[in-house]
Write a protein that holds these residues in place. Structure first.
Motif, short mmCIF file in Angstrom:
data_model
loop_
_atom_site.label_atom_id
_atom_site.label_comp_id
_atom_site.label_asym_id
_atom_site.label_seq_id
_atom_site.Cartn_x
_atom_site.Cartn_y
_atom_site.Cartn_z
N MET A 150 0.83 -1.21 0.00
CA MET A 150 0.00 0.00 0.00
C MET A 150 0.86 1.26 0.00
SD MET A 150 -3.09 -0.99 2.61
CE MET A 150 -4.22 0.33 2.24
N MET A 151 1.99 1.22 0.71
CA MET A 151 2.90 2.39 0.72
C MET A 151 3.44 2.65 -0.68
SD MET A 151 5.09 1.89 4.24
CE MET A 151 6.11 3.35 3.97
N ARG A 152 3.75 1.54 -1.39
CA ARG A 152 4.27 1.70 -2.76
C ARG A 152 3.19 2.26 -3.69
NH1 ARG A 152 7.81 -2.75 -1.47
NH2 ARG A 152 6.09 -4.23 -1.52
N GLN A 153 1.97 1.69 -3.58
CA GLN A 153 0.91 2.06 -4.53
C GLN A 153 0.28 3.42 -4.22
OE1 GLN A 153 -1.66 -1.36 -4.18
NE2 GLN A 153 -0.06 -2.73 -4.90
N ARG A 154 -0.08 3.63 -2.94
CA ARG A 154 -0.83 4.83 -2.60
C ARG A 154 0.03 6.06 -2.37
NH1 ARG A 154 -6.12 3.93 1.08
NH2 ARG A 154 -7.11 2.31 -0.15
N LEU A 155 1.25 5.85 -1.84
CA LEU A 155 2.09 6.98 -1.48
C LEU A 155 3.23 7.19 -2.46
CD1 LEU A 155 2.37 6.24 2.36
CD2 LEU A 155 0.72 7.72 1.21
N ASP A 156 3.36 6.27 -3.42
CA ASP A 156 4.47 6.32 -4.37
C ASP A 156 5.80 6.38 -3.62
OD1 ASP A 156 5.60 6.29 -6.88
OD2 ASP A 156 5.58 8.47 -7.10
N ALA A 157 5.87 5.62 -2.52
CA ALA A 157 7.06 5.62 -1.67
C ALA A 157 7.95 4.42 -2.00
CB ALA A 157 6.64 5.57 -0.20
N ASN A 158 9.17 4.45 -1.45
CA ASN A 158 10.10 3.33 -1.61
C ASN A 158 10.37 2.74 -0.23
OD1 ASN A 158 12.09 1.52 -2.42
ND2 ASN A 158 13.71 3.07 -2.39
N PRO A 159 9.44 1.88 0.28
CA PRO A 159 9.65 1.32 1.63
C PRO A 159 10.76 0.28 1.64
CG PRO A 159 7.67 0.39 0.63
CD PRO A 159 8.21 1.39 -0.35
N VAL A 160 11.65 0.39 2.62
CA VAL A 160 12.73 -0.59 2.79
C VAL A 160 12.53 -1.24 4.16
CG1 VAL A 160 15.21 -0.95 2.91
CG2 VAL A 160 14.29 0.82 1.40
N LEU A 250 17.58 10.98 3.81
CA LEU A 250 17.79 12.44 3.74
C LEU A 250 17.44 12.99 2.35
CD1 LEU A 250 21.08 13.06 5.78
CD2 LEU A 250 18.75 12.92 6.57
N GLU A 251 17.66 12.16 1.33
CA GLU A 251 17.36 12.60 -0.04
C GLU A 251 15.92 12.27 -0.44
OE1 GLU A 251 20.37 10.59 -2.29
OE2 GLU A 251 21.96 11.99 -1.68
N LEU A 252 15.13 11.77 0.53
CA LEU A 252 13.71 11.40 0.31
C LEU A 252 13.55 10.31 -0.74
CD1 LEU A 252 11.98 14.94 0.31
CD2 LEU A 252 12.60 13.52 2.26
N LYS A 253 14.55 9.40 -0.80
CA LYS A 253 14.50 8.32 -1.79
C LYS A 253 14.13 6.97 -1.17
CE LYS A 253 17.87 10.36 -4.97
NZ LYS A 253 19.26 10.27 -5.46
N ALA A 254 14.11 6.91 0.17
CA ALA A 254 13.81 5.62 0.82
C ALA A 254 13.15 5.84 2.17
CB ALA A 254 15.11 4.82 1.01
N ILE A 255 12.34 4.87 2.57
CA ILE A 255 11.66 4.91 3.87
C ILE A 255 11.96 3.61 4.62
CG2 ILE A 255 9.45 5.21 5.08
CD1 ILE A 255 10.01 7.56 3.20
N PRO A 256 12.85 3.63 5.63
CA PRO A 256 13.05 2.43 6.44
C PRO A 256 11.74 2.08 7.16
CG PRO A 256 14.73 4.09 6.89
CD PRO A 256 13.67 4.75 6.09
#
Length: 685
Positions: A150-160, A250-256
């Motif tokens: 859901m984080m990938r689809q709805r938020l366009d995030a890169n969850p790690v 910090l570069e807003l490219k990943a979300i632990p």
């Protein structure tokens, strides 16, 4: 507490999420494990330390963002626990504006819910680095991997995922740390204070290896050196992985992403470690940038250092029953000391610093100085409001203000006795000072005071506070929709003011076009009059007159999404005055608006209803009767999610109707979407 000088040891973070995802419970655990609290508070029992208002205790929700510093090892973490209810989004907005990092909490059952999306996009706007915590893994229907999707689809995030759960629902027993490849188990007897690392259970080894591989691959993608190592099959150390992941954050490219169950005291200590490992200190974020007060085009940067000129942003105003009016400020550069005088460029006023207070939710501790990176409260500031800058007198800077949503719901209020009238106005003034999304005005026609807010609950809390905090006896009317007006066609119009006053003739003339503007553009006034035709001073007077004429439309509502183009004017030597031009523009605009087919606009909300499948048909039928438009239906675990758009005027009292339709099993949330022409016949139209 002495001023913290080592900026690398400070973390200014916010906890944000949808209502009921467990923000306050998680914050309580952080306070407990850091030694700040000796007894765990519970939201459901009204004993949560961070929810100190009576209304918060009764409703089990957070209304005001509370700030508390905690100490973990040799780090200080300033935590702001923000509200999750959509009516208090302004609290989240202003907190995000001054935070260095945020923890986004997601419910393992609900996943990415509407308010999660709203605050996530606000964090994107303010470029706030984030980590995520998937909470409530012990609840029925919890699914960690679905939340990642859901984080990938709805938020366009890169969850790690840096952790994965051991079990779920009743069988949830601990977490697997993918960095160390160890299982972590928490002791229930000590409320999770004692935890131990051990070998990964045999039946989870394959899943852990698979998720570790995905984690390493994702982190390697964030760093060119690690990509090369990864492709060559070389070993990558844990420190290298952490450093690369922090760089990605910090570069807003990943979300632990971490996992746990705060209520069961599982997984909170690794979350505190992750705050320190991955979220930035004040000297790791982009330097604060503002504008030169004499030249709005010129940018100025302030580094987070004590020897830089002082600069700070006031992001919240509180009315404390003991201390009085208190401004909460985030210091971006320099040092602030008691007794100094600072400058407020927005108000063009000097402010004397009489006291500096360190905040502990509703407790205060007096300190003598504060420095860059600190969040402190300053009582006694006379002119400073939410969004104002405080800076050095000799080296001023102006930070960008915080933008807030406009109120969409009104309610009439009147004091029960004449003696209470002045008390009521004084209390409303204080509440409006605290809350930028709350407005009030005196309605000349009805003789009533009209209060305005962003939702029913927002106004309910305001009225409750009037009774309890300010002891004002008042009667309130039913909630009303805050309508707006716009125009639906283009009209060209002339305006002339040519009158003799006090023996002197005053002349002003303008030709202008009034046309529909873009949705959400507000009021736009463009000056297209050739410069040689009219002096700049008179052109400004025309623009002011046009703008003021659009404050209220022909039917008494504020106008929005209107564009005015000034195209021609005339000048008469010795007779033209700025007042005459202002009046001429006002006459022309009002005449044009009347001819431009004015349209009544109503606020439309995005509504999400989560319900068991058997009630969906009745819910859709009821929503159609409320002029709702169904946008889609999706599955979320065992529940159905109905997404729709509905006018606010039809949604009053919906909570009661929904409970009766679903036997209390369905829940809903509403977020303001936009204004659109109403299909309903209004009494003034």
């Amino acid at each position: 507490m002495p001023t913290e000088t080592d900026k690398s040891k400070i973390r200014n973070i916010g906890i944000m999420a949808h209502i009921d995802a467990g923000k306050t419970t998680t914050t309580e655990r952080i306070l407990f494990y850091s030694g700040y609290l000796h007894k765990l508070g519970e939201v459901d029992e009204g004993t949560a330390f961070m929810d100190y208002m009576e209304q918060e205790k009764e409703r089990g929700i957070t209304i005001m963002s509370a700030c508390t510093p905690v100490f973990w090892k040799d780090y200080v973490i300033n935590i702001i626990d923000t509200p999750g209810h959509v009516d208090f989004t302004a609290e989240v907005q202003r907190s995000l504006r001054v935070l260095d990092g945020a923890v986004a909490i997601f419910c393992a059952v609900g996943g990415v819910e509407p308010q999660s999306e709203t605050v996530w996009h606000q964090a994107d706007e303010y470029r706030v680095p984030r980590i995520a915590f998937v909470n409530k893994m012990d609840r029925m229907g919890a699914d960690f991997y679905r939340v990642l999707d859901m984080m990938r689809q709805r938020l366009d995030a890169n969850p790690v995922a840096v952790e994965i759960p051991i079990g779920s629902e009743d069988s949830f027993s601990g977490v697997i740390d993918l960095m160390k490849m160890k299982a972590v188990f928490f002791d229930y007897e000590s409320h999770g204070s004692v935890f131990s690392e051990g070998d990964i259970p045999e039946n989870y080894k394959q899943k852990a290896d698979e998720m570790r591989q995905i984690m390493v691959e994702k982190i390697a993608d964030l760093d060119d050196v690690l990509v090369e190592k990864y492709l060559n099959g070389d070993d990558i150390s844990g420190d290298e992985l952490k450093a690369a992941l922090k760089k990605g954050v910090l570069e807003l490219k990943a979300i632990p992403v971490l996992v746990g169950a705060s209520l069961k005291n599982v997984g909170v200590q690794p979350l505190i470690e992750a705050i320190i490992d991955y979220l930035p200190s004040p000297n790791e974020i982009e330097p604060a940038s503002g504008f030169d007060i004499k030249d709005a085009e010129k940018k100025i940067v302030r580094l987070p250092k004590d020897d830089e000129p002082f600069s700070a942003l006031a992001f919240k105003v509180l009315v404390d029953p003991y201390v009085g009016r208190v401004c909460i400020v985030r210091i971006y550069s320099g040092v602030l000391k008691v007794g100094e005088t600072k400058y407020n460029p927005g108000a063009d006023k000097k402010e004397k610093i009489l006291k500096i207070l360190k905040l502990y939710a509703n407790r205060r501790e007096e300190i003598q100085q504060a420095s860059a990176g600190d969040i402190v409260a300053i009582p006694g500031l006379r002119f400073t409001k939410t969004g104002d800058t405080l800076c050095d007198l000799q080296k001023p800077i102006l930070f960008e203000k915080i933008r807030f949503s406009d109120p969409v719901i009104n309610q009439s209020i009147e004091a029960k006795t004449l003696a209470d009238q002045d008390k009521l106005l004084e209390a409303l003034e204080k509440l409006a000072d605290e809350d930028p999304t709350f407005h009030y005005k005196f309605d000349e026609e009805s003789g009533q005071i009209i209060i305005s807010g962003v939702g029913e609950l927002h106004l309910e809390i305001i009225v409750d506070r009037l009774f309890r905090e300010f002891n004002v006896a008042a009667r309130v009317g039913k909630p009303m929709v805050a309508y707006r007006e716009t125009v639906s066609r283009e009209v060209e119009q002339e305006g002339l003011f040519d009158k003799s006053t006090g023996g002197k003739n005053q002349f002003g003339y303008v030709k202008l076009i009034v046309a529909p503007g873009q949705q959400g553009s507000g009021i736009v006034v463009k000056n297209e009059i050739p410069k040689k035709t009219l002096d700049e001073l008179y052109a400004i007077a025309l623009q002011q007159g046009a703008r003021e004429a659009l404050n209220i439309g022909p039917n008494g509502y504020p106008m929005v999404d209107v564009e005015v183009r000034l195209i021609d004017s005339k000048y008469v030597e010795g007779e033209s005055t700025d007042v005459a031009y202002k009046i001429a523009a006002s006459i022309a605009v009002k005449d044009a608006v009347r001819q431009a087919n004015p349209v009544l606009l109503e606020p439309v909300f995005k509504v999400e209803v989560v319900s068991p499948e058997e009630y969906v048909g009745d819910i859709i039928s009821d929503m159609n009767s409320r002029r709702g438009r169904i946008e889609g239906i999706s599955q979320r675990g065992t529940m159905q999610v109905v997404n729709c758009l509905a006018p606010l005027s039809e949604m009053f009292g919906y909570v009661t109707k929904l409970r009766s339709l679903s036997q209390g099993r369905a829940v809903y949330s509403m977020t303001f979407s936009h204004y659109e022409p109403t299909l309903q016949k209004h009494e003034n139209y």
